[in-house]
Scaffold this motif. Structure first.
Motif, short mmCIF file in Angstrom:
data_model
loop_
_atom_site.label_atom_id
_atom_site.label_comp_id
_atom_site.label_asym_id
_atom_site.label_seq_id
_atom_site.Cartn_x
_atom_site.Cartn_y
_atom_site.Cartn_z
N GLY A 269 -18.14 -10.37 71.67
CA GLY A 269 -18.05 -10.48 70.21
C GLY A 269 -18.91 -9.46 69.51
O GLY A 269 -18.52 -8.88 68.49
N LEU B 83 -17.19 -6.00 69.77
CA LEU B 83 -15.95 -5.86 69.00
C LEU B 83 -16.14 -6.04 67.49
O LEU B 83 -15.53 -5.32 66.70
CB LEU B 83 -14.91 -6.87 69.49
N PHE B 84 -17.02 -7.00 67.09
CA PHE B 84 -17.03 -7.43 65.70
C PHE B 84 -18.33 -7.12 64.96
O PHE B 84 -18.45 -7.49 63.79
CB PHE B 84 -16.76 -8.94 65.61
N THR C 267 -12.07 -11.32 61.28
CA THR C 267 -11.88 -10.32 62.33
C THR C 267 -10.41 -9.96 62.52
O THR C 267 -10.09 -8.84 62.91
CB THR C 267 -12.45 -10.83 63.66
N MET C 268 -9.52 -10.91 62.22
CA MET C 268 -8.09 -10.62 62.35
C MET C 268 -7.62 -9.59 61.33
O MET C 268 -6.60 -8.92 61.54
CB MET C 268 -7.26 -11.91 62.20
N TYR D 75 -8.68 -6.61 63.64
CA TYR D 75 -8.01 -6.73 64.95
C TYR D 75 -7.04 -7.91 64.89
O TYR D 75 -7.47 -9.07 64.95
CB TYR D 75 -9.04 -6.94 66.06
N SER E 46 -7.25 -10.64 67.58
CA SER E 46 -8.55 -11.26 67.88
C SER E 46 -8.48 -12.78 67.94
O SER E 46 -9.40 -13.42 68.45
CB SER E 46 -9.59 -10.84 66.83
N TRP E 47 -7.37 -13.35 67.47
CA TRP E 47 -7.21 -14.80 67.57
C TRP E 47 -7.22 -15.24 69.03
O TRP E 47 -7.62 -16.39 69.35
CB TRP E 47 -5.90 -15.24 66.91
N TYR F 190 -9.18 -14.20 71.30
CA TYR F 190 -10.60 -14.34 71.65
C TYR F 190 -11.09 -15.74 71.29
O TYR F 190 -11.73 -16.43 72.11
CB TYR F 190 -11.40 -13.26 70.92
N TYR F 191 -10.77 -16.19 70.09
CA TYR F 191 -11.25 -17.48 69.61
C TYR F 191 -10.54 -18.64 70.30
O TYR F 191 -11.17 -19.63 70.67
CB TYR F 191 -11.07 -17.58 68.09
#
Length: 276
Positions: free
Chosen positions: A156, A159-160, A194-195, A198, A201-202, A204-205
């Protein structure tokens, strides 16, 4: 009267259900007094509560002495962990509350009187014992959970961190953000942010929630339920005066006999059907 006569009387008092219920009532009353003292009270009421606290402390002291005297040997009393727990709470509650130096400590220690309910209610003892017994197994699950948290926190951050440094600026902040996601505290706001950068990125969650909320949580629950079942068996064995192994052997014999009776009953029914 000899000491053995006194000891038998102490045992009768200790094993009396009415005495146990009275002790439980006093424990609850003592806990309520501590809660009442959190409010601003008239000095008269404060002095009344202080007097009642002395009376309760004296009662607990007499009660623990009765239980100690009821044992055949004093050492037997301290062989049980719950007896030691009660003894420690009673001893520390002897600190006077009117002493300005120790008043705060005395009041805080008196809060633990409510914990004595655990030692008097068998079901609560089973729950607490099961929780303590399950802690080592839960520790391995917690270790695995930390590894997953650590991996996802580093990912995280990589990426974020540029999107929102307040949530993903470093490892510590990323771990707090993941804890927020794991507890479902406005986690969709974090995801949608984040979506916007990216779109995938969903994943990831969702994958993180799958591990933290479904897999690890169910593993924790499974461990506690399994240990709780074992503790219930131990409690039933103690009531029957058996060891756990003897109780399990007894249950197995009962199940085998029941299965044998069902088999014989099925055979008799089959023979009657053939005769007809």
């Amino acid at each position: 009267m000899t000491w053995n006569g006194f000891q038998r009387r102490f045992q009768m008092v200790r094993d009396n259900k009415l005495f146990e219920m009275f002790v439980i009532t006093v424990i609850i009353f003592s806990s309520l007094m501590i809660g009442i003292r959190t409010y601003q009270l008239d000095p008269l009421y404060e002095s009344i509560l202080l007097t009642l606290d002395y009376a309760v402390t004296l009662f607990f002291l007499i009660e623990i002495m009765i239980r100690m005297a009821a044992e055949d040997r004093l050492l037997n009393f301290f062989k049980k962990g719950w007896n030691v727990f009660d003894f420690v709470i009673v001893v520390v509650s002897l600190i006077p509350m009117d002493s300005t130096e120790y008043a705060l400590i005395a009041r805080m220690l008196r809060l633990f009187r409510v914990m004595r309910l655990i030692s008097f209610i068998p079901e609560l003892r089973v729950l607490v014992t099961a929780l303590i017994t399950a802690l080592p197994r839960m520790g391995y699950v917690a270790l695995l959970m930390f590894i997953i948290f650590y991996l996802y926190a580093v990912i995280g951050n990589l990426l974020f961190s540029q999107i929102n440094p307040n949530l993903w600026g470093d490892l510590g902040i990323s771990l707090l953000t993941l804890f927020r996601v794991a507890t479902f505290e406005d986690w969709t706001d974090v995801m949608y942010e984040t979506m916007a950068v990216y779109s995938l990125s969903w994943m990831y969650y969702i994958s993180f929630i799958f591990f933290s909320a479904f897999v690890f949580l169910n593993m924790m629950i499974g461990i506690v339920v399994d240990v709780l079942a074992e503790e219930h068996k131990k409690m039933e064995a103690e009531k029957m005066g058996l060891t756990l192994e003897e109780h399990e052997s007894f249950e197995k014999r009962v199940q085998d006999e029941m299965q044998s009776l069902h088999t014989k009953l099925d055979q008799l029914m089959a023979m009657q059907s053939d005769k007809k």
